[in-house]
Every structure is written in structure tokens, then in C-alpha cells.
Design an enzyme around this catalytic site. Structure first.
Site, short mmCIF file in Angstrom:
data_model
loop_
_atom_site.label_atom_id
_atom_site.label_comp_id
_atom_site.label_asym_id
_atom_site.label_seq_id
_atom_site.Cartn_x
_atom_site.Cartn_y
_atom_site.Cartn_z
CE1 TYR A 214 91.90 92.41 70.36
CE2 TYR A 214 93.61 90.74 70.11
CZ TYR A 214 93.03 91.94 69.71
OH TYR A 214 93.55 92.63 68.66
CG PHE B 170 79.81 90.65 43.63
CD1 PHE B 170 78.46 90.75 43.35
CD2 PHE B 170 80.28 91.21 44.81
CE1 PHE B 170 77.59 91.38 44.23
CE2 PHE B 170 79.41 91.84 45.69
CZ PHE B 170 78.07 91.92 45.41
CG ASP C 48 82.10 85.02 45.88
OD1 ASP C 48 81.50 84.59 46.90
OD2 ASP C 48 81.95 86.17 45.44
CE LYS D 239 75.73 88.60 50.24
NZ LYS D 239 76.82 89.45 50.74
NE ARG E 263 73.68 94.85 41.89
CZ ARG E 263 74.52 94.90 42.91
NH1 ARG E 263 74.76 93.83 43.66
NH2 ARG E 263 75.16 96.00 43.23
CG PHE F 192 76.13 99.84 43.41
CD1 PHE F 192 77.39 99.57 42.92
CD2 PHE F 192 75.71 99.18 44.54
CE1 PHE F 192 78.22 98.64 43.54
CE2 PHE F 192 76.53 98.26 45.18
CZ PHE F 192 77.79 97.99 44.67
#
Ligand code: PLI
Length: 462
Positions: free
Chosen positions: A73, A125, A216, A259, A383, A450
Site C-alpha cells: 500500500y 484538449f 501536458d 501514450k 475530432r 463525444f
């Protein structure tokens, strides 16, 4: 310059079998999914180009790392491996794990944004803007105009227009701007990079106005590869060196590790300021988990530590971007209108140009994504106006200039032949483009519509 083609620096050890469907099955599936590719069942997909998020193929080393999970933990050894990888490759001193990127965005937005603030960024984004709004802020787009033009071939369409930052500060004052948010390889612009020259100018602007610079960094390695290929002075630097240089120019970062770093789940918030770290630790325990796992299993943190290292290798990145470019070239050779230059993680189809008979109010990109699925079982993502949503204050639909379908390439997953089939399928849809109908909502979620919105076809006599 290496003249060989971009062949993959790996070989295949295990395969996942795919189901092949009939045209009738696909027509039924898209209707059942309300013409939304997010609502299709994965088993009904042949080539899944919905996203590059969490769908990369992990290496044998990453899989071995999973077996080394320390599921304590508190104080898991895998956390320290991950933290050390973040500081070695990304420069940030402190790391707070989160379940994925939006967990980091939530915490950062809550700490830094106050009601009435403005957050400039190089294009929005979806989840990032929503967290900024929930925290009381308003997103302001400061990307260069070329980014909104699908035909502009500017090599760094992710660049910031500094004069737009100047205009904002003149209008609202620096004390209403908690930070500037810069994405590397801007997703909504078509996977387009920011140059280091421009990032340095943003850094100077932030220093001058005493505003933080947040990164980001979801696709920072892809951005670094483009800098190496396109920006004067960086040809002899490695992707790894450029990644470090980008990160070191910024104060803090949110990361979706799903990603670039090729893990199925995970993210983090990273920074150099100890006070900011302490505040993030206070919030991570509320929303995610203890500050040494933050919503991630120990095994996933280990896979991430290994994935970070693999993601900044030049030969990996050359094959990665090489495959995306290959798809782009196939489409271009067939005169399909695509966003140029080709993006880092995806090729973006210009739905307005492919379906000129469908007005933007009938969501041509959504309709094109559905038609491509019916044609061939290939899943892509809208998009455009659906993703852009509504203005949080006025309720008006945003009508973005870019009305795109994203063919997103997962890392290390598909072959060149899959790319050929994809290009052929897009061409077939284009050949019968006039058969594709516009769509209207039958169910419109209030936030991030979306993902779960449902549609029906608009009949011409409607
Ligand atoms: O999906 P998350 O929560 O791990 O990360 C959110 C996120 C933040 N920034 C950027 C630039 C993203 O692309 C992003 C997620 N993108 C997804 C899921 C995509 O399909 O592009």
C-alpha cells in the site's frame, strides 16, 4: 542520414487474433452504437484506430516488469523506479502517480485555478479544458492561426502566438493567469509539434509575467522527434536529449502514460516546486490513492518506468513516426484530404472536404467515422464539432475550424499491411461519399459528449 526504411526495431512474440465481420453485422453494430464509434464493442472491430491511449504493445521487458510488482500500500519499490525514471528522462524532481492523465489534470486544476481565472493553452484538449472549467477557470486558445488550418504546412503548428498571450494579459492581468498550459504534439491540432525556439519564448514570457508554465507531456517524445527532424540545430541531438530539454523548460507536467510511455493504464503529475508537490500529495490521497501509488498498481508503475526509457530511443521513434507517415503517404497518393504535415500519433482526415454535402451542424466527422467502420470494420474517432462540445457559459455549440476524423496508430501494434488496408478503406468510403448522411443527437451528455452521445441519421427530407 540513415537511408534505410523505418522498419520496426522489434519482432513479434505473441499475436491477438481478430474477428472478421460482415457488412450486415457492421451496419447493425453501428446502429446499435448510435453511430458513435466509442460505443462499439471492441470484438466487432478489425483494425482499432480509435486511440493511441493505453493500447500500445508492451515489450517483453515491460511484461517482465509486471512480475516484479511490489503491491505494498505504501512505499512500493516500483514507485521509486518510476519517480527516478521521471527525473532522469523528464527532469522533474517530484512525481505524484495518478490513475491516468485526467487524474493529474484534476489535481493540478484544483490547486492552481481560482474562480474567474484564465488558462491560456496551445489549443484545448477535452479533459484538460473540462477540469479547468470545473475549477472555475476559462480556457483561452493561444495557438498560432495556422494550427486551425488543415491545409497549412507549417512545421510547428503547435507553436504559441506570443501576441495572443500579450493580448490576454493586457485584458485580464497576469494575476488572473495561474499558468500557461503547453501541450507537446498538440492532439486536437492533428498531433502537431511545438518548436523549442517557441517554447523558450513562452518560458521567457512566463518569467516576465511571473506565471507558471505547465506541460501536458502526453506525447513529448513524438514532439522531440519532430524537433530533431525539423528544427535547425537539433539534428545531432538524440530524442532523449531533446525530451529532457523540453521538460526542463517547464515548471510542472501532467502526463497520460498510456501514450508515449506504452502502458495500458497510468499517469502522473510532476513538478520541481516542493510546495506544489505537498499540495498535490494532499489531494491525491482524496481522489486517487496514497502518494506512492495514486491509483496505479505497483506492477504498472514498473512497466511505466521501463516504458519511459523505451519511448525516448531514436530507433523506436523513427519507426513509430515512420509508420504514421506511411499511412499518410498512402492516403495522400490517393488524393484523400488529410491534415498536413502528418501528425505524430495519427493521420487526420478532413471530413469537411470529404463530405462537403453535410453541414457542420450535422457532424460530418462523426458521420465519416461511422461510415468507415461500416465499410471495413476500422474504428476511428471524431475530432470536430461533437468533441468541441458547447461553451460552458452560453451553451452554444462550438463550431471548430477543424472537422476531423482521427486515424490513431497504437504503438508497436499494427503492420504495414494493416495501414494499406486502412488507406484502401478510406478511399472506398470517399468513392461513395455522397451516400453518407449527416447525423443529429438522440442523446447528448452534458459533459464530454463525444464519449457517450448517440446519434441518428438525418434524412434529406427532414
Ligand atoms: O486519457 P487520460 O486521462 O490518460 O489523459 C488525458 C489526456 C490529456 N492530454 C492529452 C493531450 C491527451 O491526448 C489525453 C488523452 N487522450 C486520449 C484518450 C486520446 O485518445 O487522445
Amino acid at each position: 542520414m540513415d537511408k534505410r526504411s523505418w522498419a520496426e526495431p522489434y519482432k513479434i512474440k505473441m499475436v491477438e487474433l481478430l474477428k472478421m465481420t460482415t457488412l450486415q453485422e457492421r451496419k447493425a453494430a453501428i446502429r446499435a452504437a448510435g453511430f458513435n464509434t466509442f460505443l462499439l464493442k471492441s470484438e466487432d472491430i478489425y483494425i482499432d484506430l480509435l486511440t493511441d491511449s493505453g493500447v500500445g504493445a508492451m515489450s517483453d521487458r515491460q511484461w517482465a516488469g509486471l512480475m516484479m510488482g511490489d503491491e505494498a500500500y505504501a512505499g512500493s519499490r516500483n514507485f521509486y523506479h518510476m519517480r527516478d525514471a521521471v527525473s532522469e528522462y523528464y527532469s522533474y524532481q517530484y512525481t505524484v502517480p495518478t490513475h491516468q492523465g485526467r487524474g493529474a489534470e484534476n489535481i493540478l486544476s484544483q490547486i492552481l485555478i481560482s474562480e474567474g481565472d484564465y488558462v491560456p493553452g496551445n489549443m484545448y484538449f477535452t479533459t484538460t479544458r473540462l477540469h479547468q472549467e470545473i475549477a472555475g477557470g476559462q480556457f483561452v486558445d493561444v495557438i498560432i492561426d495556422e494550427a486551425h488550418d488543415p491545409d497549412s504546412t507549417h512545421p510547428f503548428k503547435g507553436n504559441v502566438d506570443i501576441s495572443k498571450l500579450d493580448q490576454l494579459v493586457a485584458k485580464v492581468g497576469a494575476d488572473k493567469i495561474p499558468y500557461v498550459c503547453i501541450a507537446t504534439c498538440v492532439n486536437m491540432a492533428g498531433g502537431q509539434p511545438i518548436s523549442l525556439h517557441n517554447l523558450k519564448a513562452v518560458r521567457d514570457w512566463c518569467d516576465q509575467h511571473q506565471v507558471l508554465l505547465v506541460h501536458d507531456m502526453t506525447r513529448v517524445a513524438e514532439n522531440a522527434y519532430f524537433i530533431q527532424q525539423r528544427e535547425p540545430g537539433y539534428q545531432d541531438k538524440t530524442v532523449k536529449e531533446i525530451v529532457y530539454e523540453i521538460c526542463a523548460l517547464t515548471d510542472a507536467a501532467t502526463m497520460s502514460s498510456k501514450k508515449d510511455a506504452m502502458v495500458n493504464i497510468g499517469g502522473f503529475l510532476a513538478m520541481n516546486d516542493e510546495g506544489l508537490y505537498e499540495r498535490a500529495c494532499e489531494l491525491v490521497v482524496v481522489y486517487e490513492g496514497l502518494h506512492t501509488y495514486g491509483g496505479m498498481a505497483g506492477r504498472d508503475m514498473e512497466a511505466l518506468a521501463i516504458g519511459i526509457k523505451e519511448s525516448v530511443q531514436d530507433n523506436h521513434m523513427r519507426a513509430r513516426i515512420g509508420q504514421v507517415e506511411y499511412l499518410g503517404q498512402q492516403l495522400e497518393a490517393a488524393s484523400v484530404p488529410v491534415v498536413k504535415p502528418f501528425g505524430g500519433h495519427a493521420i487526420f482526415l478532413n471530413a469537411r472536404a470529404i463530405l462537403p454535402h453535410i453541414p457542420q451542424s450535422q457532424f460530418p466527422a462523426q458521420a465519416l467515422a461511422a461510415a468507415l467502420y461500416v465499410e471495413s470494420g476500422i474504428r476511428s474517432m471524431e475530432r470536430g464539432a461533437v468533441s468541441a462540445g458547447r461553451n460552458a457559459k452560453t451553451g452554444e455549440n462550438f463550431m471548430p475550424k477543424l472537422e476531423l476524423v482521427r486515424l490513431t496508430i497504437p504503438r508497436r501494434v499494427y503492420t504495414q499491411a494493416h495501414m494499406d488496408v486502412t488507406a484502401e478503406s478510406v478511399v472506398r468510403v470517399m468513392q461513395s461519399a455522397d451516400q453518407v448522411k449527416g447525423l443529429r443527437f438522440t442523446y447528448e451528455p452534458k459533459m464530454l459528449r463525444f464519449f457517450m452521445g448517440r446519434f441518428t441519421e438525418v434524412d434529406t427530407d427532414d
